[in-house]
Enzyme design. Structure first.
Site, PDB file in Angstrom:
ATOM      1  N   LYS A  74     -12.133 -11.830   5.349  1.00 37.74           N
ATOM      2  CA  LYS A  74     -13.248 -11.309   6.119  1.00 37.74           C
ATOM      3  C   LYS A  74     -14.292 -10.785   5.154  1.00 37.74           C
ATOM      4  CE  LYS A  74     -10.375  -7.237   7.259  1.00 37.74           C
ATOM      5  NZ  LYS A  74      -9.003  -7.749   7.149  1.00 37.74           N
ATOM      6  N   ARG A  92      -1.598   1.584  17.841  1.00 39.96           N
ATOM      7  CA  ARG A  92      -2.905   1.167  18.308  1.00 39.96           C
ATOM      8  C   ARG A  92      -2.778   0.643  19.735  1.00 39.96           C
ATOM      9  NH1 ARG A  92      -5.251  -1.215  12.582  1.00 39.96           N
ATOM     10  NH2 ARG A  92      -5.988   0.829  11.916  1.00 39.96           N
ATOM     11  N   ASP A 115     -14.657  -5.857   3.006  1.00 38.64           N
ATOM     12  CA  ASP A 115     -14.356  -6.941   3.937  1.00 38.64           C
ATOM     13  C   ASP A 115     -14.593  -6.585   5.402  1.00 38.64           C
ATOM     14  OD1 ASP A 115     -12.158  -5.301   4.338  1.00 38.64           O
ATOM     15  OD2 ASP A 115     -10.653  -6.793   3.793  1.00 38.64           O
ATOM     16  N   ARG A 116     -14.950  -5.342   5.690  1.00 35.91           N
ATOM     17  CA  ARG A 116     -15.212  -4.958   7.073  1.00 35.91           C
ATOM     18  C   ARG A 116     -16.684  -4.634   7.261  1.00 35.91           C
ATOM     19  NH1 ARG A 116     -10.024  -1.996   9.646  1.00 35.91           N
ATOM     20  NH2 ARG A 116      -8.439  -3.150   8.508  1.00 35.91           N
ATOM     21  N   SER A 125      -8.191  -1.207   0.965  1.00 34.13           N
ATOM     22  CA  SER A 125      -9.203  -1.510   1.973  1.00 34.13           C
ATOM     23  C   SER A 125      -9.965  -0.273   2.439  1.00 34.13           C
ATOM     24  CB  SER A 125      -8.557  -2.241   3.154  1.00 34.13           C
ATOM     25  OG  SER A 125      -9.539  -2.724   4.043  1.00 34.13           O
ATOM     26  N   HIS A 126      -9.829   0.075   3.707  1.00 33.55           N
ATOM     27  CA  HIS A 126     -10.595   1.148   4.330  1.00 33.55           C
ATOM     28  C   HIS A 126      -9.901   2.503   4.213  1.00 33.55           C
ATOM     29  CE1 HIS A 126      -7.691  -0.589   7.013  1.00 33.55           C
ATOM     30  NE2 HIS A 126      -7.679   0.512   7.731  1.00 33.55           N
ATOM     31  N   ASP A 138     -16.734  -1.288   4.198  1.00 31.90           N
ATOM     32  CA  ASP A 138     -15.615  -0.408   3.880  1.00 31.90           C
ATOM     33  C   ASP A 138     -15.268  -0.403   2.404  1.00 31.90           C
ATOM     34  OD1 ASP A 138     -14.555  -2.992   3.808  1.00 31.90           O
ATOM     35  OD2 ASP A 138     -12.569  -2.305   4.411  1.00 31.90           O
ATOM     36  N   LYS A 150      -2.478  -6.656  -3.714  1.00 29.98           N
ATOM     37  CA  LYS A 150      -2.130  -7.839  -2.928  1.00 29.98           C
ATOM     38  C   LYS A 150      -2.431  -9.094  -3.740  1.00 29.98           C
ATOM     39  CE  LYS A 150      -6.282  -8.842  -0.157  1.00 29.98           C
ATOM     40  NZ  LYS A 150      -6.725  -9.234   1.199  1.00 29.98           N
ATOM     41  N   ARG A 189       0.844  -1.195   0.000  1.00 29.93           N
ATOM     42  CA  ARG A 189       0.000   0.000   0.000  1.00 29.93           C
ATOM     43  C   ARG A 189       0.878   1.244   0.000  1.00 29.93           C
ATOM     44  NH1 ARG A 189      -4.790  -1.496   4.358  1.00 29.93           N
ATOM     45  NH2 ARG A 189      -5.553  -3.339   3.258  1.00 29.93           N
ATOM     46  N   ASP A 195     -13.216  -2.012   0.359  1.00 33.59           N
ATOM     47  CA  ASP A 195     -13.175  -3.221  -0.466  1.00 33.59           C
ATOM     48  C   ASP A 195     -14.158  -4.288  -0.021  1.00 33.59           C
ATOM     49  OD1 ASP A 195     -11.775  -3.883   1.863  1.00 33.59           O
ATOM     50  OD2 ASP A 195     -10.416  -5.241   0.820  1.00 33.59           O
TER      51      ASP A 195
END
Length: 542
Positions: A375, A495, A280-281, A112-113, A276, A125, A21, A278
């Site tokens: 996911k 995080r 997956d969330r 992704s997000h 999100d 990926k 990314r 892509d």
């Protein structure tokens, strides 16, 4: 005609937890995307004449890189490419396509997000033949190849029309542009009781799904409105846009605040959800109640047998280490396996393939099952709807009954985004230096029981993944976890995960940050976050 193009390595092509990314202008550098794609192919064996799936989340630069990938697949000897119409394939749909059609693997173009646009994020990926993200041994090989690559192969033909479904043969390779939604929607009909959900909706059950101008829009529109009969407008922001409408396509309480505010209002729909960039969330919000991803995983696992696809029960539950222990208690009650893995969906693949786990989840809003190897945001939404339809109770009722039966895990994640990389690494190294001395230390009423840097021993392939997050565990079951995220493109994201287990139903009504206040203070004391990062408060609290 195939060409071999000389190139020079780029030093920064190390894949993270979900591929490579970077910002769009980085990928737009000469040969940058080509180098990485060729390095993928150079790290694989036995794909001559096989099928490669290609798709993405529709973000800026998606179509351009798809054209490059198709031409390079032809030049490298693939026999067929399957690509979603318009270049669109949600990540879980791509996983399903790989599995259903027994493809050799797939290239998914997504960050992704993360935000999209001319100066925002892009990603590539590789997923292997089981439909899941490439394991570390492959991503390590890809990175090693990027450091020495000196040429790439590409076929010289006109761009493919991605907007017309159909097949054509070019440069000896079949290019099949497919409906991105059909196969995935059919799978969902097999797993869930669409009749029961349709009946619930016909009786006035109201749904609000925010696709966040991202990839799940077409999927949610087809499934929720057309197949399940939700009124037109139940799915919002359903057109995938290259810049996600200028919004951040991350389904959390900050970036989906409009949905949250509506669900907390007096005339709230019965069920709110979002997905999100892509697909997956997921974000799950009932009328007047936000369901944390950790609680959602536990509740879905506890009730999965209500859906036809899981009526025989589930084999086990797997969660990422930072995810709360709520699902562990469900596994214990069901008498099934419970697995704690590093963050990154690829770590669930072996457990799913071996039949050890059926349902998996991550605190970062990712939940899924053995139907694919990613996911899956819409899957989680549909399982929730199936459970609601069968039980005939509200989201809030189901959550409160779950807490009463299993206890409540108060849980929160504090993200410090865009932290100076050296400062973030320094904070983690300092924490590692304290681990041996922390056990037995008291902080007010909290006493440290153990402290470690989490290492995962895969029960299937016996591989070991070290340095997966620093855990401070306290007597009584509370804990604080520190981890640097691998999903951003600027600086570092620190995080901090804070969790308290509360078995007493009389104490289940506290506000989350209030319930965690002493642990939040201890996290600051141990890690010295303010002085090391220069941040007084987190960027995002979820």
């Amino acid at each position: 005609m195939n060409k071999t193009v000389p190139t020079k390595p780029y030093p920064d092509q190390k894949p993270g937890t979900s591929g490579l990314r970077k910002k769009v202008p980085v990928f737009q550098q000469q040969d940058y995307a080509e180098n990485f794609i060729q390095s993928i192919f150079d790290s694989l064996e036995g794909f001559a004449g096989k099928t490669l799936v290609i798709g993405g989340d529709g973000r800026y630069y998606n179509r351009e890189v798809i054209q490059k990938a198709i031409k390079m697949a032809a030049a490298n000897g693939f026999g067929k490419v399957m690509v979603g119409k318009g270049g669109i394939l949600s990540t879980p749909a791509a996983s399903h396509i790989i599995r259903k059609y027994k493809a050799f693997g797939g290239i998914i173009l997504s960050a992704s997000h993360n935000p999209g646009g001319p100066t925002e994020d892009f990603g590539i990926k590789y997923n292997i033949g089981n439909g899941g993200p490439a394991p570390e041994k492959i991503t390590d090989a890809i990175f090693a190849r990027t450091k020495v690559i000196d040429s790439y192969k590409i076929a010289d033909f006109a761009d493919i029309n991605l907007d017309v479904i159909g097949k054509q043969t070019i440069a000896g390779m079949i290019v099949s542009v497919i409906d991105p939604v059909e196969d995935y929607a059919a799978l969902m009909e097999e797993l869930f009781d669409f009749g029961a959900i349709r009946n619930m909706i016909s009786l006035g059950f109201r749904i609000c799904f925010d696709a966040m101008s991202a990839v799940t829009g077409p999927y949610a529109k087809e499934i929720l409105e057309i197949r399940l009969g939700a009124p037109n407008g139940s799915v919002r922001n359903f057109m995938p846009l290259p810049d996600f409408g200028g919004h951040h396509p991350d389904p959390n309480l900050v970036h989906a605040k409009e949905l949250y505010d509506e669900m907390m209002g007096e005339d709230a729909p019965d069920f709110g959800a979002a997905s999100d960039g892509d697909g997956d969330r997921n974000l799950i919000i009932g009328k007047g109640i936000f369901v944390t991803p950790s609680d959602s995983l536990a509740i879905l696992a506890a009730n999965a047998n209500l859906a036809p696809g899981y009526s025989a029960g589930i084999a086990g539950i797997a969660r990422s280490m930072p995810t709360s222990g709520a699902s562990d208690r469900v596994a214990e009650k069901l008498g099934i396996g419970s697995y704690e893995t590093p963050t990154g969906w690829k770590f669930f693949g072996n457990l799913l393939d071996a039949g050890l786990a059926t349902i998996c989840g991550e605190e970062s809003a990712g939940t899924g099952s053995n139907h694919v190897r990613e996911k899956d945001g819409l899957w989680a939404v549909l399982l929730w709807l199936n459970i609601l339809a069968v039980r005939g109770e509200s989201v809030a009722d189901i959550v409160h009954q779950h807490w009463a039966a299993y206890g409540r895990n108060y849980y929160s994640r504090h993200d410090y985004e865009g932290v100076d990389t050296d400062a973030a690494n320094g904070l983690v190294e300092a924490l590692r230096g304290k681990l041996d001395s922390l056990p037995g230390t008291q902080f007010g009423n909290l006493t440290v029981a153990t402290a470690d840097d989490f290492a995962y021993h895969d029960p299937v392939d016996k591989s070991v993944s070290k340095n997966q997050g620093i855990r401070i565990l306290f007597e009584g079951g509370s804990r604080v976890v520190f981890r640097l995220s691998g999903t951003g493109t600027s600086g570092a994201t620190l995080r901090v995960y804070i969790e308290r287990y509360e078995p007493d139903p009389n104490r289940h009504g506290l506000e989350t940050q209030e319930a965690l206040a002493d642990l939040i203070a201890v996290a600051e004391t141990i890690a010295v976050i303010r002085s090391r990062t220069g941040r007084d408060t987190p960027s995002v609290i979820t």
